[in-house]
Design an enzyme around this catalytic site. Structure first.
Site, PDB file in Angstrom:
ATOM      1  CG  ASN A 121      -5.568  -9.132  11.930  1.00 39.63           C
ATOM      2  OD1 ASN A 121      -5.513  -9.670  13.032  1.00 39.63           O
ATOM      3  ND2 ASN A 121      -6.716  -8.786  11.377  1.00 39.63           N
ATOM      4  CB  VAL A 122      -0.154  -6.184   8.810  1.00 41.87           C
ATOM      5  CG1 VAL A 122       1.253  -6.111   8.218  1.00 41.87           C
ATOM      6  CG2 VAL A 122      -1.167  -6.434   7.698  1.00 41.87           C
TER       7      VAL A 122
ATOM      8  CD  GLU B  35       1.426   3.415  20.369  1.00 40.45           C
ATOM      9  OE1 GLU B  35       0.815   4.488  20.466  1.00 40.45           O
ATOM     10  OE2 GLU B  35       1.377   2.679  19.374  1.00 40.45           O
TER      11      GLU B  35
ATOM     12  CB  ILE C  63      -4.688   4.087   5.095  1.00 40.21           C
ATOM     13  CG1 ILE C  63      -5.386   3.821   6.439  1.00 40.21           C
ATOM     14  CG2 ILE C  63      -5.716   4.128   3.968  1.00 40.21           C
ATOM     15  CD1 ILE C  63      -6.357   4.907   6.853  1.00 40.21           C
TER      16      ILE C  63
ATOM     17  CE  LYS D  75     -13.566  -0.697   0.844  1.00 41.37           C
ATOM     18  NZ  LYS D  75     -14.749  -1.117   1.603  1.00 41.37           N
TER      19      LYS D  75
END
Length: 502
Positions: free
Chosen positions: A272-273, A294, A364, A408
């Site tokens: 999404n980003v 890709e 991440i 989180k």
């Protein structure tokens, strides 16, 4: 259109059979190669029939697992179905299916995480064994036996060349007008390799068709099944902020004359980003853009439908269900603009370096020195794999990594003292962006990098803690890289123990 109109070779029409009959050709312990890349172009019927067959073996107390090689991620009918029955002993090179991820993280399935451009050389040198069966989805079979790939090329041609037996799924859901969009060009195993004559994303250097020794085809299966990709969620405030920082960076680089006004070829990772950044490009004052990437996602497809983007080279599509329908209904808009290549070409380091790609990939987490973890949660739990991000990051003219500063609900900082898993070393990372800001790390020493990343990219909740950690690191007598080993991974330890890094 009737299914069999997609099968124009008389001899192969005689090999039509059910998915169950085709799956019977696969034996326990076989090395199986399939088509499929980022949820597109993967076989859908035979893997489900194979999963049913494996379950029957297991119910009798007999073992049955295969070694599975693909292009990249597939879909629930393949990875998910086989994971349900614990049918895969070994998996490579990229997976995003949650059920297969669980098998990998629980140790039921051994997993090879490798650069997508590197899987073909690994196979050719014998490191992955000899392929027993290839299951390849196509959109049609020509009268001469040549094959029209579907929405992904991936490693298809290598698997067709290598497998002892080949099963073809002819999927009539895939648009018949895909014919002519593919460009199949093979890298050989001999050295030195042939020069790959690509200097622009629009260059076509091979054939529109895949080829196979027809004697190896043991089964042809008709299907009518959609690719399965989840819808993209609407861009949130963080994604839009990240995109905004990147747009300002591009404008500055253009003003300085470092990149041309129409940009350099763009590579964008999935998610999404990344899609939000492409959407921002489409809304900006940029025209005649090109992509060497890709995957083609929703945002890039929208640009191709206008004058914003004039050419895109990839190995697959990764479209939401809505955009997949739009593509099939309006394929004439894209036929001359899109080139789908084998992944060994779409991700080839030499081409990426030569044409000056601008690489934009997700992370991440990042550490204060610019190392990036893009694969593991808390250092050991696999998410998806490195994919092609390393192919592009190391060889791009500009290498950008993007992540929200928090995860989180604030319990995790995406900017940490030290990443527990390094997928992209600091030397391959030039730009880091969060919703808080952008850090241009080019030419900076480790200490300069640390101060800039903390200042520009860290969330205010964690910024004082990162500054304190940096000061502790400076007390180290050897401070080229002010790492404080005693505390370097303490944030991750604290999250595992308490559920929060704060």
């Amino acid at each position: 259109m009737k299914y069999n109109e997609r099968i124009r070779h008389l001899g192969l029409k005689r090999k039509l059979c059910s998915a169950e009959q085709a799956a019977a050709w696969i034996k326990p312990g076989d090395v199986v190669g399939t088509s499929g890349f980022t949820g597109s172009g993967y076989p859908k019927a035979v893997p489900q029939a194979l999963a049913k067959r494996i379950k029957e073996f297991h119910d009798k107390g007999d073992s049955f697992q295969i070694k599975l090689l693909t292009g990249a991620s597939t879909g629930p009918e393949l990875d998910g179905a086989l994971a349900d029955v614990n049918g895969v002993s070994y998996r490579a090179p990229f997976n995003s299916d949650p059920k297969m991820r669980k098998r990998i993280n629980e140790g039921d399935t051994q997993y090879l995480d490798t650069h997508l451009s590197g899987l073909s050389p690994l196979y050719r040198c014998g490191a992955l064994g000899q392929m027993d069966v290839a299951i390849i989805e196509v959109s049609s079979i020509n009268a001469d036996g040549s094959l029209v790939a579907s929405t992904a090329v991936g490693n298809n041609q290598l698997w067709l060349n290598s497998a002892k037996k080949v099963i073809i799924e002819v999927n009539s859901w895939q648009c018949a007008e895909l014919e002519g969009m593919h460009d199949i060009w093979e890298v050989t195993s001999s050295f030195p390799h042939k020069i790959i004559p690509i200097s622009d994303p629009s260059n076509r250097i091979g054939s529109p068709y895949m080829t196979v020794d027809l004697e190896k085809i043991v089964a042809v299966v008709e299907t009518h099944s959609a690719d399965r990709n989840a819808p993209f969620t609407a861009s949130d405030e963080n994604a839009r902020s990240i995109a905004g920082h990147i747009m300002e960076f591009f404008k500055y680089e253009i003003k300085k004359g470092h990149i041309p006004y129409h940009m350099l070829p763009i590579q964008s990772g999935i998610g999404n980003v990344a899609n939000a950044v492409i959407e921002a490009l489409s809304e900006g004052d940029f025209y005649d853009l090109k992509a060497y990437t890709e995957v083609i996602q929703d945002g890039m497809l929208a640009m191709l439908a206008t004058d914003k983007m004039i050419a895109a080279s990839a190995t697959s599509f990764s479209l939401s269900p809505e955009k997949a329908r739009y593509f099939n209904e309006n394929i004439q808009l894209f036929r001359k603009k899109v080139v789908l290549r084998p992944q060994e070409i779409s991700n080839h380091p030499e081409i990426i370096r030569r044409i000056g790609c601008i690489a934009m990939n997700g992370a991440i987490e990042v550490d204060i020195f610019g190392n990036v973890n893009s694969t593991h949660i808390m250092g050991s739990k696999m998410m998806n794999g490195i994919g092609g991000s390393g192919d592009y990051a190391r060889n791009a003219y500009i290498s950008i990594f993007m992540t929200p500063s928090l995860a989180k609900e604030g319990k995790i900082s995406s900017v940490v003292p030290m990443v527990p898993r390094v997928d992209h070393i600091s030397q391959d990372v030039q730009i880091i962006v969060t919703e808080r800001g952008l850090a241009d790390l080019r030419g900076l020493s480790p200490k300069e990098r640390a101060k800039l990343i903390i200042q520009n990219c860290a969330h205010p909740i964690y910024k004082p803690l990162l500054q304190e950690y940096y000061q502790l690191g400076l007390q180290n007598p050897s401070i080229q890289t002010p790492l404080f080993l005693k505390e370097a991974l303490s944030w991750h330890d604290k999250f595992v123990e308490t559920g929060s890094m704060a």
